[in-house]
Scaffold this motif. Sequence first.
Motif, mmCIF file in Angstrom:
data_model
loop_
_atom_site.group_PDB
_atom_site.id
_atom_site.type_symbol
_atom_site.label_atom_id
_atom_site.label_comp_id
_atom_site.label_asym_id
_atom_site.label_seq_id
_atom_site.Cartn_x
_atom_site.Cartn_y
_atom_site.Cartn_z
ATOM 1 N N GLY A 10 14.908 74.373 48.496
ATOM 2 C CA GLY A 10 15.564 74.325 47.208
ATOM 3 C C GLY A 10 14.889 75.211 46.223
ATOM 4 N N LEU A 11 15.617 75.508 45.134
ATOM 5 C CA LEU A 11 15.125 76.480 44.196
ATOM 6 C C LEU A 11 15.026 75.989 42.767
ATOM 7 C CD1 LEU A 11 17.298 79.439 45.516
ATOM 8 C CD2 LEU A 11 14.909 79.043 46.005
ATOM 9 N N LEU A 12 15.909 75.113 42.317
ATOM 10 C CA LEU A 12 16.024 74.812 40.898
ATOM 11 C C LEU A 12 15.335 73.505 40.566
ATOM 12 C CD1 LEU A 12 17.321 75.890 38.297
ATOM 13 C CD2 LEU A 12 19.276 74.440 38.764
ATOM 14 N N ALA A 13 14.448 73.516 39.549
ATOM 15 C CA ALA A 13 13.747 72.307 39.127
ATOM 16 C C ALA A 13 14.563 71.561 38.100
ATOM 17 C CB ALA A 13 12.386 72.686 38.527
ATOM 18 N N LEU A 14 14.381 70.236 38.080
ATOM 19 C CA LEU A 14 15.035 69.386 37.093
ATOM 20 C C LEU A 14 13.974 68.664 36.291
ATOM 21 C CD1 LEU A 14 17.773 67.778 39.357
ATOM 22 C CD2 LEU A 14 18.126 69.500 37.613
ATOM 23 N N ALA A 15 14.266 68.320 35.061
ATOM 24 C CA ALA A 15 13.332 67.557 34.247
ATOM 25 C C ALA A 15 13.306 66.121 34.733
ATOM 26 C CB ALA A 15 13.755 67.596 32.779
ATOM 27 N N ALA A 16 12.102 65.572 34.902
ATOM 28 C CA ALA A 16 11.972 64.204 35.398
ATOM 29 C C ALA A 16 12.050 63.227 34.235
ATOM 30 C CB ALA A 16 10.637 64.035 36.124
ATOM 31 N N LEU A 17 12.545 62.033 34.528
ATOM 32 C CA LEU A 17 12.551 60.940 33.567
ATOM 33 C C LEU A 17 11.737 59.813 34.176
ATOM 34 C CD1 LEU A 17 16.285 60.880 32.469
ATOM 35 C CD2 LEU A 17 14.363 61.880 31.252
ATOM 36 N N PRO A 18 10.396 59.879 34.122
ATOM 37 C CA PRO A 18 9.568 58.881 34.801
ATOM 38 C C PRO A 18 9.709 57.508 34.172
ATOM 39 C CG PRO A 18 8.224 60.275 33.391
ATOM 40 C CD PRO A 18 9.606 60.868 33.385
ATOM 41 N N LEU A 19 9.739 56.508 35.024
ATOM 42 C CA LEU A 19 9.775 55.120 34.586
ATOM 43 C C LEU A 19 8.659 54.373 35.288
ATOM 44 C CD1 LEU A 19 13.575 54.319 34.906
ATOM 45 C CD2 LEU A 19 12.362 54.842 32.804
ATOM 46 N N ALA A 75 26.827 55.006 45.611
ATOM 47 C CA ALA A 75 25.699 55.921 45.774
ATOM 48 C C ALA A 75 25.992 56.893 46.904
ATOM 49 C CB ALA A 75 24.419 55.154 46.058
ATOM 50 N N VAL A 76 25.478 58.097 46.749
ATOM 51 C CA VAL A 76 25.613 59.139 47.764
ATOM 52 C C VAL A 76 24.217 59.623 48.146
ATOM 53 C CG1 VAL A 76 26.522 61.421 48.303
ATOM 54 C CG2 VAL A 76 27.832 59.885 46.841
ATOM 55 N N ILE A 77 23.946 59.676 49.446
ATOM 56 C CA ILE A 77 22.662 60.170 49.939
ATOM 57 C C ILE A 77 22.849 61.620 50.372
ATOM 58 C CG2 ILE A 77 20.845 59.877 51.662
ATOM 59 C CD1 ILE A 77 21.726 56.974 51.937
ATOM 60 N N GLY A 78 22.031 62.512 49.839
ATOM 61 C CA GLY A 78 22.132 63.902 50.248
ATOM 62 C C GLY A 78 21.659 64.849 49.166
ATOM 63 N N ASN A 79 21.771 66.129 49.436
ATOM 64 C CA ASN A 79 21.370 67.149 48.477
ATOM 65 C C ASN A 79 22.491 67.427 47.498
ATOM 66 O OD1 ASN A 79 18.871 67.490 49.689
ATOM 67 N ND2 ASN A 79 19.564 69.162 51.006
ATOM 68 N N LEU A 80 22.132 67.660 46.250
ATOM 69 C CA LEU A 80 23.084 68.051 45.220
ATOM 70 C C LEU A 80 22.918 69.538 44.967
ATOM 71 C CD1 LEU A 80 25.162 66.768 43.214
ATOM 72 C CD2 LEU A 80 23.316 66.784 41.515
ATOM 73 N N VAL A 81 24.022 70.292 44.996
ATOM 74 C CA VAL A 81 23.958 71.735 44.759
ATOM 75 C C VAL A 81 24.806 72.084 43.545
ATOM 76 C CG1 VAL A 81 23.549 72.247 47.197
ATOM 77 C CG2 VAL A 81 25.892 72.203 46.334
ATOM 78 N N ASP A 82 24.426 73.179 42.893
ATOM 79 C CA ASP A 82 25.196 73.622 41.738
ATOM 80 C C ASP A 82 26.222 74.662 42.166
ATOM 81 O OD1 ASP A 82 23.830 76.004 42.084
ATOM 82 O OD2 ASP A 82 22.489 75.698 40.370
ATOM 83 N N ALA A 83 26.914 75.267 41.180
ATOM 84 C CA ALA A 83 27.990 76.205 41.476
ATOM 85 C C ALA A 83 27.493 77.456 42.183
ATOM 86 C CB ALA A 83 28.708 76.592 40.168
ATOM 87 N N GLU A 84 26.202 77.745 42.082
ATOM 88 C CA GLU A 84 25.628 78.914 42.751
ATOM 89 C C GLU A 84 24.987 78.568 44.089
ATOM 90 O OE1 GLU A 84 22.936 80.531 39.931
ATOM 91 O OE2 GLU A 84 24.512 81.253 38.575
ATOM 92 N N GLY A 85 25.129 77.331 44.486
ATOM 93 C CA GLY A 85 24.582 76.909 45.780
ATOM 94 C C GLY A 85 23.113 76.533 45.743
ATOM 95 N N ASN A 86 22.529 76.438 44.533
ATOM 96 C CA ASN A 86 21.126 76.055 44.435
ATOM 97 C C ASN A 86 20.966 74.562 44.742
ATOM 98 O OD1 ASN A 86 20.142 78.629 43.537
ATOM 99 N ND2 ASN A 86 21.059 78.180 41.547
ATOM 100 N N ASN A 87 19.957 74.252 45.507
ATOM 101 C CA ASN A 87 19.671 72.863 45.878
ATOM 102 C C ASN A 87 18.937 72.176 44.734
ATOM 103 O OD1 ASN A 87 18.811 70.473 46.975
ATOM 104 N ND2 ASN A 87 17.890 71.357 48.809
#
Length: 253
Positions: A10-19, A75-87
């Motif tokens: 994967g390539l794209l980082a997401l901001a975490a919301l730690p709990l 719930a869905v188990i799996g990878n989420l990709v954006d419109a450019e195919g980034n994981n």
Amino acid sequence: MRLPSLPAAGLLALAALPLSLAALAESRPAPLQALETQGLTVHGRFAAPGGLDGYAASANGQAMTVFVTADGEHAVIGNLVDAEGNNLSAAPLERLVRASQEAETWQALEDSAWIADGRDDAKRIVYVFTDPNCPYCRRFWQAARPWIAAGEVQLRHVMVGILERDSPRLAISLLAAEDPAAALAAHEQGDAIPPLATLPRQQEVRLQENHALMENLGLYATPGLVYRDDGRLATAQGLPDDERMVEVLGPRP
């Protein structure tokens, strides 16, 4: 239900919301709780697009992401990709699951029964699953002398007894020696170390724990090496060639 394995990358980082773990447990939706009863472990929650809640999880050692719908009912188990195919799953898994798992593995190695070879302040530590009857362990010990002499590396020999009938007795005798480091050095240089007539029960238990740790790491041959490569945990089995020696121990002194 069988939880699927997921491809890593994967390539794209997401901001975490730690709990906190307690807060996370209280807020988990029903589908996630159902998956937990089937063996899923939730490591953290992160922001996801499209009204989804993302959860970094693992099952049977396999990291995976779970996405819960806005209504909390599915719930869905799996990878989420954006419109450019980034994981979009890779970065949360790296941050919330794999880094934590590797830290736990390194701690388990630190807590195992090992014999130090090299300076305590060495820049690099390498764990070596070592059988006293393993000729390739002896050759690795000999090949590592330049790194040890230069103070660059400390080898931590996690003793196992898996190759010969007397391997467990020899491994325990080395662990229980008055000076284990000196005993191991003498053994690897060809001096016969007389095995103990009576084996300490505590060291017998520690040896079995070493065996279990080796198996859990997926290692089956000695020397079994565990080291850090660019901050990530890496393993190797058997006597490394010259190129792999540098990868494991660092630049040649």
